[in-house]
Design a protein around this motif. Structure first.
Motif, PDB file in Angstrom:
ATOM      1  N   GLY A  56      -4.067   0.411  -2.210  1.00  0.00           N
ATOM      2  CA  GLY A  56      -3.375  -0.842  -1.955  1.00  0.00           C
ATOM      3  C   GLY A  56      -3.612  -1.832  -3.074  1.00  0.00           C
ATOM      4  O   GLY A  56      -4.574  -1.721  -3.842  1.00  0.00           O
TER       5      GLY A  56
ATOM      6  N   ALA B 112       0.849  -1.194   0.000  1.00  0.00           N
ATOM      7  CA  ALA B 112       0.000   0.000   0.000  1.00  0.00           C
ATOM      8  C   ALA B 112       0.883   1.241   0.000  1.00  0.00           C
ATOM      9  O   ALA B 112       2.090   1.164   0.276  1.00  0.00           O
ATOM     10  CB  ALA B 112      -0.913  -0.003   1.227  1.00  0.00           C
TER      11      ALA B 112
ATOM     12  N   TYR C 106      -2.446  -0.086   7.887  1.00  0.00           N
ATOM     13  CA  TYR C 106      -3.167  -0.821   6.846  1.00  0.00           C
ATOM     14  C   TYR C 106      -4.375  -1.542   7.434  1.00  0.00           C
ATOM     15  O   TYR C 106      -5.478  -1.512   6.860  1.00  0.00           O
ATOM     16  CB  TYR C 106      -2.238  -1.814   6.151  1.00  0.00           C
TER      17      TYR C 106
END
Length: 430
Positions: free
Chosen positions: A305, A143, A370
């Motif tokens: 991502g 990402a 994330y």
């Protein structure tokens, strides 16, 4: 991740291919005889993933699959997909490839399909499908984040990372007022792909957040790059450079030099892929490094991502089954996964996998960021890095990076960049 620097000429290609092969095997094409095969494996090298890393990983996989001898080919640039296209054009298409963008190859029948049984160990087995079929093992997620110098933020009186885009602009103004360069961005020469990250972020927040399948709609002719949403995303990037928040003098730096510039304290924020966290932990700068996701206007998450990056196998390999067996052995070996996580900070998408206990704080903070976005359903596609049905036509990511260089340098307006992208799309899809 998809990286698309300039391509080699056909003459240079032949020489590079001969120089690149450096492991066992005596031919440039696959051979199979009596249950044994010599297979070519196309990979790439980066400051994180060097020759020593690849040689060790290849050896571990080969030990698990008797009968396979692997000849390693190293892409001469970060654009391994473009290099694979050139190899294909000269009858030297590799048997096994990692990190390839399957677009174009899949539709042309050049890749072997991964079955449901092949994919049973993967968390997101249907990631990046082409007409419902999977051609690349979806083994890891990467990402794009903003890495920042906590010391610089403190000097500028910034207590917390920006949560909205207005706060990002305010932080940039405060940093500049203190004589601190807000953003480190580079992408010179063959590393033009590295200039894409500000745009990757603004497309995520301004386009993909509202229209997750925007690129699929572009393929269907329902939207264009000249539409207001995409132009607005490009305008944000152009404005950052125009305000002096992105140092235009640094745009000619290579990827490695840009990374080092951030570590050397030549800017407070560094928009880059999550793989940078491995470098930040291994080559610790003199300051503490923090992580945040590029903010949206209203503060809701839109983190770019991509899950994929694994092995693809040629449908014309001399022994497709043996090639697939070796590719899975490489991809699912725990030591290989640990080495990839340590070297390139991957977020592994294989069931039951746990990262090593001794990962550094920047990696841990990156994964936590994330997971927060994932829990909030805030992970979106990563512009120019997509694979699957909703992806850029082959070669267009390279053209986008060239256009972003002009956008950042002031040589192209946001509207002109949108028109440029539409024009390049038309050329790429004829």
């Amino acid at each position: 991740m998809t990286r698309n620097p300039r391509l080699l000429s056909t003459v240079a290609l032949a020489g590079a291919l001969l120089l690149a092969g450096c492991t066992a095997g005596s031919t440039d094409t696959s051979t199979s005889k009596g249950g044994k095969a010599t297979l070519t494996f196309l990979t790439f090298e980066t400051p994180n993933l060097d020759a020593k890393y690849w040689d060790a990983a290849i050896a571990r996989a080969s030990a698990k699959v008797p009968g396979v001898t692997v000849k390693k080919l190293v892409s001469p640039s970060a654009d391994r997909t473009g290099y694979a296209k050139q190899l294909d054009s000269t009858g030297q298409f590799p048997d096994i490839m990692i990190g390839l963008n399957p677009a174009g190859f899949a539709e042309a029948g050049k890749l072997a399909e991964w079955s449901d049984e092949d994919l049973e160990n993967y968390i997101d087995p249907r990631a990046n499908t082409y007409d419902g079929k999977v051609y690349q093992l979806p083994y890891a997620t990467q990402a794009t984040f903003v890495y920042y110098n906590k010391n610089d933020f403190a000097k500028a009186g910034i207590d917390t990372p920006p949560r909205t885009y207005k706060e990002l602009l305010d932080a940039s103004a405060k940093l500049k007022a203190k004589g601190i360069n807000p953003f480190v961005v580079g992408g010179g020469g063959k590393d033009s792909w590295a200039d894409m990250f500000p745009l990757i972020c603004t497309v995520a927040t301004d386009v993909y957040k509202e229209t997750p399948d925007w690129l699929a709609q572009r393929r269907a002719g329902k939207v264009k790059f000249t539409d207001p949403a995409f132009v607005a995303a490009a305008q944000k990037v152009a404005d950052l450079a125009e305000k002096g928040y992105i140092d235009r003098a640094g745009l000619s730096r290579s990827y490695a030099d840009t990374e080092q510039a951030f570590r050397d304290g030549k800017g407070a924020m560094y928009p880059m892929g999550s793989w940078f966290s491995a470098s930040a932990d291994a080559k610790k700068p003199s300051f503490e490094t923090g992580v945040f996701a590029w903010p949206t206007d209203h503060g809701s998450p839109a983190l770019p991502g991509v899950t994929g990056g694994g092995m693809t196998v040629s449908s014309k390999a001399s022994d497709v089954d043996l090639a697939k067996k070796w590719a899975k052995a490489f991809m699912e070996d725990e030591k290989n996964l640990n080495a990839a996580v340590k070297a390139d900070a991957l977020i592994i998408a294989i069931k039951g996998y746990t990262p090593p206990d001794n990962m550094g704080p920047v990696y841990e903070e990156t994964v936590a960021a994330y997971r927060r976005a994932q829990s909030a359903d805030g992970v979106v596609n990563s512009f120019s890095q997509e694979t699957g049905d909703g992806s850029l036509p082959p070669g267009l990511a390279d053209k986008a990076a060239a256009g972003v260089q002009k956008l950042l340098s002031g040589g192209m307006t946001a509207s002109e960049f949108g028109a440029y992208m539409d024009s390049q799309w038309t050329k790429a899809t004829r």
